[in-house]
Enzyme design. Structure first.
Site, PDB file in Angstrom:
ATOM      1  N   GLU A 161       0.826  -1.198   0.000  1.00 48.55           N
ATOM      2  CA  GLU A 161       0.000   0.000   0.000  1.00 48.55           C
ATOM      3  C   GLU A 161       0.864   1.253   0.000  1.00 48.55           C
ATOM      4  O   GLU A 161       1.941   1.277   0.592  1.00 48.55           O
ATOM      5  CB  GLU A 161      -0.906  -0.005   1.241  1.00 48.55           C
ATOM      6  N   GLU A 176     -10.142   6.296   2.960  1.00 45.88           N
ATOM      7  CA  GLU A 176     -10.609   5.609   4.166  1.00 45.88           C
ATOM      8  C   GLU A 176     -10.496   6.564   5.345  1.00 45.88           C
ATOM      9  O   GLU A 176      -9.540   7.344   5.440  1.00 45.88           O
ATOM     10  CB  GLU A 176      -9.778   4.355   4.439  1.00 45.88           C
TER      11      GLU A 176
END
Length: 434
Positions: A238, A349
């Site tokens: 990520e 997020e």
């Protein structure tokens, strides 16, 4: 198979959520910290903070240590004891020689992209560069960790990690309820499952979303995934930008990375807060603040991030901008990703801890909904995946997911200039989001 994809994505989000909790350790509320604990923390920091060749004081308070590349934290990993730093640069993914024409649709026209490009300033950089100092050749910049950084974490073990779940494994079958129940909310785009994904790329504009509670965060990132979404063997790489007061001690947006090879259980960490990621670049500090930022109805600053597998040696590289190599995750760290990825996700997020029984006002992206468009909403543009030929191809068949569109949402589209793109984000708490 198509109907299964949203469930797979929710299962992945659930794996992430089940290994993060929404409560934090605020060291300022405690009268004292025991000598034994301080001793253990300092021992860990002595291992993590390598002796620098040179140190740079950043205007934001960070200290950037220039560490000899052979002394960096990555090489402490047991699987990398005999690892030799890759000296030959990997071949970067290449563009297709003939790009397929994409028709403008209503989304592209409403975004007014053809007139907005002049307001985009590329190459958002980092605050520690402002004084003109750079790390010497042969060294890599490492953001120094402090005792206060560790004390903000739940424990020394949890420092720099997405936290482990205390929930039973069986609950993962009920993905939608668990996702919302764990207080994390998303607005993401994702690919279908594929056996031919070897990387991903996107350009993301950078904002400074407001965070309501210390232990909440807001991030925008790329996930490169392989393994089981409902098991303990998920591999994930990520990268993106995040605002996390708990991790960094402030509310500045920062470049970050993360990796795990066991669904966030014991392996991996943020940035260079454990061994694993091998940095090769002397000008980019992972975990350092990004500057300048996008302005509402003003100049937009975006960053391009690419993650891909080196076809020759198998290491997973991270690139920044068009052709700047940052470093790599060695193939030895992974199981499923040692071969290839099966899914890519892009998006935002946030943590919604529902302090005082209300939805958080922590913002995602710019804090504005997707329909506000360019100059107001946050975006991911030129979404691409890397195929087995190490070529970049537009991510055409993407799906989108947002758990609570009254709080945060996402709208995707495509055109010639931005390829596949989407706007996303939101303000959190508002009259329709309580």
């Amino acid at each position: 198979m198509v109907n299964l994809l949203p469930r797979l994505v929710l299962l992945h989000l659930l794996v992430v959520l089940l290994h993060q909790s929404v409560w934090c350790f605020n060291y300022t509320k405690f009268r004292q910290v025991g000598d034994l604990r301080l001793s253990r923390i300092q021992k860990h920091l002595d291992t993590l903070n390598k002796p620098p060749v040179f140190s740079i004081q950043s205007p934001d308070g960070d200290i950037i240590d220039c560490v000899h590349k052979r002394k960096q934290p990555a090489l402490d990993h047991p699987l990398l004891k005999n690892h030799k730093i890759q000296r030959v640069p990997p071949e970067m993914p290449k563009m297709r020689s003939t790009m397929e024409t994409q028709e403008d649709d209503d989304g592209g026209k409403s975004a007014n992209i053809s007139q907005s490009d002049g307001y985009i300033r590329r190459g958002a950089w980092q605050m520690w560069h402002r004084n003109g100092e750079r790390c010497p050749k042969g060294t890599v910049p490492v953001r120094r960790s402090t005792v206060h950084d560790v004390l903000r974490a739940n424990s020394l073990y949890d420092f720099g990690k997405k936290r482990r779940s205390m929930a039973p494994l069986a609950r993962r079958a009920d993905a939608p309820d668990v996702v919302s129940g764990n207080g994390h909310e998303h607005a993401i785009a994702y690919t279908g499952t594929s056996s031919e994904i070897y990387g991903a790329k996107a350009t993301i504009n950078v904002w400074d979303p407001k965070i309501e509670v210390l232990n909440e965060f807001s991030l925008s990132q790329i996930w490169v995934l392989s393994g089981s979404f409902d098991g303990s063997d998920l591999n994930s790489i990520e990268a993106g930008w995040q605002v996390s007061p708990e991790l960094y001690g402030d509310s500045r947006p920062r470049l970050f990375t993360y990796w795990t090879s066991d669904a966030y259980q014991a392996t991996g960490c943020y940035n260079l807060l454990c061994s694993g990621f091998v940095q090769t670049n002397s000008r980019i500090a992972i975990g350092a603040a990004i500057s300048p930022l996008s302005e509402f109805q003003g100049s937009q600053f975006d960053v391009t991030i690419v993650i891909w597998k080196d076809p020759k040696l198998g290491n997973w590289w991270m690139g920044f901008g068009d052709n700047t190599l940052v470093g790599y995750w060695p193939a030895e760290l992974f199981t499923h990703l040692a071969d290839r990825a099966t899914m890519v996700e892009w998006g935002g997020e946030v943590v919604n801890s529902r302090a005082n029984g209300r939805h958080t006002s922590t913002e995602m992206g710019s804090g504005h909904f997707a329909e506000d468009g360019f100059g107001k909403a946050s975006y991911f543009r030129n979404l691409e995946i890397v195929d087995s030929d190490n070529s970049l191809i537009s991510a055409r068949d993407i799906s989108t997911l947002a758990e609570n569109t009254n709080c945060y949402n996402i709208k995707s589209s495509s055109n010639n200039q931005w390829g596949t793109y989407f706007y996303y984000g939101g303000p959190g708490r508002n009259p329709e989001c309580q």
